[in-house]
Structure formats: structure tokens, C-alpha cells
Design an enzyme around this catalytic site. Sequence first.
Site, mmCIF file in Angstrom:
data_model
loop_
_atom_site.group_PDB
_atom_site.id
_atom_site.type_symbol
_atom_site.label_atom_id
_atom_site.label_comp_id
_atom_site.label_asym_id
_atom_site.label_seq_id
_atom_site.Cartn_x
_atom_site.Cartn_y
_atom_site.Cartn_z
ATOM 1 N N PRO A 64 0.829 -1.215 0.000
ATOM 2 C CG PRO A 64 -0.165 -1.170 2.099
ATOM 3 C CD PRO A 64 0.566 -2.062 1.153
ATOM 4 C CD GLU A 65 2.747 2.791 -4.319
ATOM 5 O OE1 GLU A 65 2.807 3.916 -4.811
ATOM 6 O OE2 GLU A 65 2.973 1.751 -4.962
ATOM 7 N NE ARG B 41 2.100 -14.392 8.272
ATOM 8 C CZ ARG B 41 2.134 -15.001 9.436
ATOM 9 N NH1 ARG B 41 3.225 -14.948 10.178
ATOM 10 N NH2 ARG B 41 1.089 -15.644 9.894
ATOM 11 C CE LYS C 62 5.579 3.784 0.015
ATOM 12 N NZ LYS C 62 6.565 2.818 -0.498
ATOM 13 N NE ARG D 56 12.151 0.399 -5.381
ATOM 14 C CZ ARG D 56 11.188 0.530 -4.476
ATOM 15 N NH1 ARG D 56 9.931 0.432 -4.815
ATOM 16 N NH2 ARG D 56 11.493 0.791 -3.228
#
Length: 269
Positions: A2-3, A110, A58, A259
Site C-alpha cells: 500500500p502507498e 508479517r 505510508k 523493482r
Amino acid sequence: MPELPEMETYKRVLVHHFAGKQITDAEVNREKSVNVPVTDFLAAVKGATVTGIERRAKHLVFNLNTGMHLVLHLMLGGWMYIGTDADSPQRTKQVILTFGGTKLFFIGLRLGYLHLLTTGERDRKFADLGPEPFDPAFDLAAFQTQLHGKKGAIKMVLVDQKAIAGIGNCYSDEICFTAGVRPTKKVGELDERARQSLFAAIRPVLTEAIRLGGYMDDPVYAGDTKTGGYNHHLLVYDREHEPCRRCGQPIQRHEIVSRKTFFCPNCQR
Ligand SMILES: [Zn+2]
């Protein structure tokens, strides 16, 4: 992962449900998801009231009336669900905060974490973060300052939390597409117009993603139809071989410093 738009979407839902509410019970099923002994964590949160919920980069920060803060980072695989034991997903919940009849479940926590911090600890943790994209002080000149002296690909600056806070793999690609700039382009090779286009793309891309509920798949509560709405509007991210929404050419996938990166070879130069 999530951003900014995903965390902002979560924040708005969480504020609606929990701002001003008391944590009546708590449960930690995975010690490593918190930063203090579980008994200390439970003692600190049980009975505390959430006075507000804020987002920084974030992270989400739950401010407690005790002066402490719960700092959340979902990292890869983490998500939240608001509901009851009966309607919650059949998944392991690493942490559960109970607010009377409603529970907040932290799932897939996690790599992610929920840390109990003092104000000083929170400030130190956030000290290295770059400016927020929606901070009025983050103008073209501030953006140029962040680009100054950078040698790598523009994507790597956009995802660098010390340069600009909150942007990650997905929205860096979306911003580059909107600006017509290849994410692989070296910062030093960007002309003035490209820099202006990139800056001009940041807020509209993030605003649109927030408006549509971000790209997270899982609903945050039963009947949630908003979260994940941006999934159907992605411009280039995760769209390899699919036609560009502007010119129809297939979107390409590359890797930059491990990436994954998506762009249109025709629209982005
Ligand atoms: Zn195109």
C-alpha cells in the site's frame, strides 16, 4: 505494498469508525508485530481512547489519549478489516483492537508492524522522511531540490521516502506515464519541461487514486465497494502487454534495481 492513496483510504474509513472511541480490548497473536512485550502493549492500549488517526508517508498513526501513539506500517501483504468475529475473513489476525462491538483486525502483518511509541520516538522515526506530496510547501522548487544531484533513474527518486513521502512502485509508474517521462530515464537527463511535467503529475495522480479508493484488493468492511476502485483505472502499472490507454501500444515491463516498472514505449520518452 500500500502507498499514500491506499493508506489515505484506510485513514478515512478508520477515522469514521474509531476516532474518539475507546479500545475496550486487544489481542496480539504475533509478538513480532509489536515492538514491546505483549503484556506491556496490551496494558498500554486497553482502555485508551483513539483521539485521532493521521497518515505520514505510508504509515498510519493512531493517537491515544494517554499521549502514546500506535504507528502502523502494512509493508507487503498487510491489510486491515473492520467488523466482527462472525464477518471477518478466515485469516490469521496478528493484532486485534476491539472497540465495543466492533473490531479492527490487522491481517498479514508479517513484514509490517504496529508499534507503540512515545511522541519523541515517533518524531525520531519520521525524522528522515521527505515532504508530503500534498504539503503546500512541496512546490516545484522543493521538488527540484529533491532531484538535485541524484544520479539514478527518476523512478528511484520518486519511490525514495527521503525524497518524497508516500509514493511507491505503483504510483511512481503512474506519475511517469502521466508526465510522459520514462521511469528508467536518468534524473540528470531530464530537461526542465520533463521535470515540470513530473511535478505537475504527482498530485493529480494521487488525488484520482484516493478518489477511487486506491488499488488494494480486499474490502475493509462488509459491503465496502469503494476500496480497490483504482484497480480498474491503472494507467500502466501491472499492465504488461495490455494496450496503452492513450495510444494503444502494448505496455512494457522492465526492472530497475529489482523493482518492476511499467511504461508505454510510445508515450513515454
Ligand atoms: Zn502510449
